[in-house]
Design a protein around this motif. Structure first.
Motif, mmCIF file in Angstrom:
data_model
loop_
_atom_site.group_PDB
_atom_site.id
_atom_site.type_symbol
_atom_site.label_atom_id
_atom_site.label_comp_id
_atom_site.label_asym_id
_atom_site.label_seq_id
_atom_site.Cartn_x
_atom_site.Cartn_y
_atom_site.Cartn_z
ATOM 1 N N TYR A 1 -0.929 -14.171 29.762
ATOM 2 C CA TYR A 1 -1.599 -15.378 30.259
ATOM 3 C C TYR A 1 -3.096 -15.130 30.247
ATOM 4 N N TRP A 2 -3.868 -16.193 30.185
ATOM 5 C CA TRP A 2 -5.328 -16.102 30.204
ATOM 6 C C TRP A 2 -5.853 -17.316 30.936
ATOM 7 N N LEU A 3 -6.527 -17.079 32.043
ATOM 8 C CA LEU A 3 -6.951 -18.169 32.922
ATOM 9 C C LEU A 3 -8.405 -18.557 32.720
ATOM 10 N N GLY A 4 -9.014 -18.046 31.672
ATOM 11 C CA GLY A 4 -10.417 -18.335 31.400
ATOM 12 C C GLY A 4 -11.181 -17.053 31.163
ATOM 13 N N ASP A 5 -12.247 -17.139 30.392
ATOM 14 C CA ASP A 5 -13.011 -15.939 30.052
ATOM 15 C C ASP A 5 -13.694 -15.322 31.268
ATOM 16 N N ASP A 6 -13.838 -16.097 32.339
ATOM 17 C CA ASP A 6 -14.462 -15.574 33.555
ATOM 18 C C ASP A 6 -13.440 -15.016 34.527
ATOM 19 N N ARG B 1 -3.639 -28.770 26.034
ATOM 20 C CA ARG B 1 -4.675 -28.615 25.011
ATOM 21 C C ARG B 1 -5.741 -29.704 25.077
ATOM 22 N N ALA B 2 -5.547 -30.696 25.927
ATOM 23 C CA ALA B 2 -6.531 -31.769 26.047
ATOM 24 C C ALA B 2 -7.817 -31.224 26.666
ATOM 25 N N PRO B 3 -8.981 -31.514 26.074
ATOM 26 C CA PRO B 3 -10.250 -31.009 26.624
ATOM 27 C C PRO B 3 -10.472 -31.397 28.079
ATOM 28 N N GLU B 4 -10.030 -32.600 28.465
ATOM 29 C CA GLU B 4 -10.227 -33.042 29.837
ATOM 30 C C GLU B 4 -9.449 -32.167 30.811
ATOM 31 N N TRP B 5 -8.185 -31.824 30.466
ATOM 32 C CA TRP B 5 -7.379 -30.979 31.349
ATOM 33 C C TRP B 5 -8.002 -29.598 31.448
ATOM 34 N N GLN B 6 -8.410 -29.042 30.337
ATOM 35 C CA GLN B 6 -8.985 -27.700 30.343
ATOM 36 C C GLN B 6 -10.288 -27.661 31.136
ATOM 37 N N LYS B 7 -11.088 -28.700 31.023
ATOM 38 C CA LYS B 7 -12.337 -28.745 31.778
ATOM 39 C C LYS B 7 -12.053 -28.755 33.273
ATOM 40 N N ARG C 1 -6.642 -21.507 40.004
ATOM 41 C CA ARG C 1 -6.083 -21.380 38.652
ATOM 42 C C ARG C 1 -4.813 -20.543 38.660
ATOM 43 N N VAL C 2 -4.831 -19.462 39.424
ATOM 44 C CA VAL C 2 -3.642 -18.604 39.518
ATOM 45 C C VAL C 2 -2.463 -19.396 40.061
ATOM 46 N N THR C 3 -2.690 -20.148 41.123
ATOM 47 C CA THR C 3 -1.620 -20.947 41.730
ATOM 48 C C THR C 3 -1.090 -21.986 40.749
ATOM 49 N N THR C 4 -1.995 -22.674 40.061
ATOM 50 C CA THR C 4 -1.590 -23.698 39.101
ATOM 51 C C THR C 4 -0.817 -23.080 37.941
ATOM 52 N N ALA C 5 -1.303 -21.936 37.434
ATOM 53 C CA ALA C 5 -0.642 -21.272 36.314
ATOM 54 C C ALA C 5 0.746 -20.781 36.703
ATOM 55 N N GLN C 6 0.886 -20.254 37.909
ATOM 56 C CA GLN C 6 2.192 -19.789 38.366
ATOM 57 C C GLN C 6 3.187 -20.936 38.450
ATOM 58 N N ALA C 7 2.723 -22.084 38.900
ATOM 59 C CA ALA C 7 3.603 -23.255 38.980
ATOM 60 C C ALA C 7 4.016 -23.710 37.588
#
Length: 252
Positions: free
Chosen positions: A45-50, A134-140, A150-156
């Motif tokens: 998984y990758w939750l963002g470059d930061d 993959r939608a830019p709006e969701w990723q933003k 992000r961790v909580t959302t990704a786990q769900a």
């Protein structure tokens, strides 16, 4: 003589250090190659470059050392690490391929590279989720969250995915033959190479009376991985093991 290597579905995770060690050994040997293409799902998984995990530093260092050698490094997005961005690519000295498809020229042949999930069109629910993520709006919106959110959302999302996969027939999660034929026709490439399905094999595909070839690389394990290697003459699947020896994979 040009040598190109192609891998996918490493799913590197600090929880599986043996797979990380295997990947590091592979990257050390990959310095003898001209190019290495990672066709998605480098990470579990990758939750963002930061939001990189410090426990992944050894593999990131190995990638950086590889690109600092004479080997060109290319990254494609997978379904687990589609948030890999330019900052990460710059950090390791890689070229990020953001398109779903990429064509490379190997000798006299044009090779179509994909992660492979776009070919699994029978999995309608997955394709709907993919479009959302993959939608830019969701990723933003996602990347604007705190790392904890992000961790909580990704786990769900991952739990939802596990539940969905458990109720699906295996065939639904493989490629759709019509989708495969469509990409062969649209790109005029005689060879297609992808991952995602975790079903390594070489398939002969009839497209309007002409034989095309579809190669599928495998997911990585603690002691072996199936990848593809072009040796200047032929593209074929190989098995990499802890013995650090290349061995041809019989896919007949």
């Amino acid at each position: 003589m040009t040598q190109s290597l192609f891998v996918a579905d490493l799913h590197l995770d600090p929880a599986n250090p043996d797979t990380i060690n295997l990947a590091i050994e592979f990257l050390v040997e990959a310095k003898s190659a001209d190019q290495l293409y990672i066709l998605g799902d480098l990470f579990e998984y990758w939750l963002g470059d930061d939001a990189g995990d410090p426990a992944l530093s050894p593999i990131i260092d190995a990638l950086t050392l590889l690109s600092a050698s004479s080997t060109q490094l290319y990254l494609m997005h997978g379904n687990r690490d589609f948030l890999l961005g330019d900052a990460f690519a710059t950090q390791i000295g890689a070229t990020l391929i953001s398109d779903d498809e990429h064509i490379v020229q190997l000798g006299d042949e044009r090779i179509l590279l994909l992660h492979g999930d776009t070919l699994c069109t029978d999995d309608v629910d997955y394709q709907k989720l993919r479009s959302q993520l993959r939608a830019p709006e969701w990723q933003k919106r996602f990347l604007a969250m705190s790392i904890e959110q992000r961790v909580t959302t990704a786990q769900a999302l991952r739990q939802k995915s596990r539940n969905a996969v458990a109720g699906k027939q295996a065939a639904i999660m493989d490629v759709n033959e019509e989708a495969v034929h469509s990409r062969f026709l649209a790109t005029a490439c005689p060879i297609m190479l992808h991952g995602h399905t975790h079903r390594p094999d070489t398939h002969q595909v009839d497209v309007n009376g002409q034989t095309r070839q579809r190669l599928v690389v495998g997911s990585w394990h603690s002691d072996h991985a199936v990848y593809a290697r072009y040796d200047g003459q032929q593209l074929q699947l190989q098995t990499y093991t802890l013995s650090r020896k290349y061995s041809s994979r019989d896919t007949a």
